[in-house]
Design a protein around this motif. Structure first.
Motif, PDB file in Angstrom:
ATOM      1  N   GLY A   9       0.791  -1.211   0.000  1.00  0.00           N
ATOM      2  CA  GLY A   9       0.000   0.000   0.000  1.00  0.00           C
ATOM      3  C   GLY A   9       0.830   1.272   0.000  1.00  0.00           C
ATOM      4  O   GLY A   9       0.280   2.359  -0.013  1.00  0.00           O
ATOM      5  N   GLY A  12       0.981   5.059  -2.437  1.00  0.00           N
ATOM      6  CA  GLY A  12      -0.304   5.209  -3.076  1.00  0.00           C
ATOM      7  C   GLY A  12      -0.758   3.985  -3.848  1.00  0.00           C
ATOM      8  O   GLY A  12      -1.790   4.024  -4.487  1.00  0.00           O
ATOM      9  N   LEU A  13       0.007   2.919  -3.813  1.00  0.00           N
ATOM     10  CA  LEU A  13      -0.374   1.708  -4.532  1.00  0.00           C
ATOM     11  C   LEU A  13      -1.515   1.022  -3.790  1.00  0.00           C
ATOM     12  O   LEU A  13      -1.473   0.852  -2.568  1.00  0.00           O
ATOM     13  CB  LEU A  13       0.822   0.759  -4.658  1.00  0.00           C
ATOM     14  N   ASP A  14      -2.527   0.630  -4.533  1.00  0.00           N
ATOM     15  CA  ASP A  14      -3.664  -0.071  -3.966  1.00  0.00           C
ATOM     16  C   ASP A  14      -3.175  -1.258  -3.147  1.00  0.00           C
ATOM     17  O   ASP A  14      -2.376  -2.069  -3.657  1.00  0.00           O
ATOM     18  CB  ASP A  14      -4.578  -0.542  -5.101  1.00  0.00           C
ATOM     19  N   PRO A  15      -3.614  -1.394  -1.897  1.00  0.00           N
ATOM     20  CA  PRO A  15      -3.145  -2.499  -1.045  1.00  0.00           C
ATOM     21  C   PRO A  15      -3.422  -3.883  -1.631  1.00  0.00           C
ATOM     22  O   PRO A  15      -2.642  -4.808  -1.420  1.00  0.00           O
ATOM     23  CB  PRO A  15      -3.914  -2.304   0.265  1.00  0.00           C
ATOM     24  N   GLY A  16      -4.492  -4.013  -2.395  1.00  0.00           N
ATOM     25  CA  GLY A  16      -4.791  -5.296  -3.027  1.00  0.00           C
ATOM     26  C   GLY A  16      -3.756  -5.673  -4.071  1.00  0.00           C
ATOM     27  O   GLY A  16      -3.379  -6.835  -4.194  1.00  0.00           O
ATOM     28  N   ILE A  17      -3.285  -4.682  -4.815  1.00  0.00           N
ATOM     29  CA  ILE A  17      -2.234  -4.923  -5.805  1.00  0.00           C
ATOM     30  C   ILE A  17      -0.905  -5.143  -5.090  1.00  0.00           C
ATOM     31  O   ILE A  17      -0.171  -6.087  -5.386  1.00  0.00           O
ATOM     32  CB  ILE A  17      -2.126  -3.747  -6.797  1.00  0.00           C
ATOM     33  N   ASP A  49       6.890   0.040  -5.649  1.00  0.00           N
ATOM     34  CA  ASP A  49       5.463   0.327  -5.455  1.00  0.00           C
ATOM     35  C   ASP A  49       5.104   1.741  -5.902  1.00  0.00           C
ATOM     36  O   ASP A  49       4.067   1.966  -6.521  1.00  0.00           O
ATOM     37  CB  ASP A  49       5.083   0.150  -3.987  1.00  0.00           C
ATOM     38  N   ALA A  53       2.449   2.759  -8.754  1.00  0.00           N
ATOM     39  CA  ALA A  53       1.309   3.610  -8.388  1.00  0.00           C
ATOM     40  C   ALA A  53       1.239   4.839  -9.287  1.00  0.00           C
ATOM     41  O   ALA A  53       0.159   5.200  -9.777  1.00  0.00           O
ATOM     42  CB  ALA A  53       1.408   4.027  -6.921  1.00  0.00           C
ATOM     43  N   LEU A  56       0.081   3.805 -12.814  1.00  0.00           N
ATOM     44  CA  LEU A  56      -1.349   3.514 -12.857  1.00  0.00           C
ATOM     45  C   LEU A  56      -2.187   4.785 -12.754  1.00  0.00           C
ATOM     46  O   LEU A  56      -3.236   4.895 -13.377  1.00  0.00           O
ATOM     47  CB  LEU A  56      -1.724   2.547 -11.730  1.00  0.00           C
ATOM     48  N   ALA A  57      -1.706   5.756 -12.003  1.00  0.00           N
ATOM     49  CA  ALA A  57      -2.459   6.997 -11.795  1.00  0.00           C
ATOM     50  C   ALA A  57      -2.351   7.963 -12.970  1.00  0.00           C
ATOM     51  O   ALA A  57      -3.310   8.677 -13.290  1.00  0.00           O
ATOM     52  CB  ALA A  57      -1.988   7.691 -10.519  1.00  0.00           C
TER      53      ALA A  57
END
Length: 125
Positions: A9, A12-17, A49, A53, A56-57
């Motif tokens: 997480g 800013g990376l989604d914790p699921g990813i 990470d 992030a 992806l953003a």
């Protein structure tokens, strides 16, 4: 340098990813970059990470430079940018595949791809 490589997480990376990624000992994941239109392999780079992030953003290919110990956005200084169309995670969760629209050469040498110079094996023609 990112001080949160490998932390779930972080950056800013989604914790699921973040929880799915299998990173190397340095907290990095290999990223294979291909041209979206031709599927030619353009380059291989590394992401932490935070780089993932940001990619992806923003859809701007962002990588982690192992030699400089910091993030870099492809084309920020050269103008040879990568607009990210897709990011895929492989079945082992240890490699990313980025499909990009490449502007200009992808290789730092000025070649179209980082795989243009040395052909080690090819089908006989």
């Amino acid at each position: 340098m990112s001080d949160n490589r490998g932390a779930g997480g972080a950056g800013g990376l989604d914790p699921g990813i973040a929880g799915r990624l299998k990173r190397n000992a340095d907290g990095l994941v290999c990223a294979v970059v291909v041209d979206h239109a031709t599927s030619d392999v353009l380059m291989v780079a590394w992401m932490d990470d935070e780089a993932l992030a940001q990619t992806l953003a923003t859809r701007r290919a962002t990588y982690f430079s192992r030699s400089r110990g910091q993030l870099w956005v492809k084309g920020e200084t050269s103008g040879n940018t990568q607009y990210v169309r897709e990011v895929r995670l492989d079945c082992d969760a240890d490699t990313l595949l980025l499909r990009v629209d490449q502007t200009g050469p992808a290789c730092h040498t000025g070649a179209r791809t980082c795989f243009d110079a040395d052909l080690l094996l090819a089908d006989p023609a």
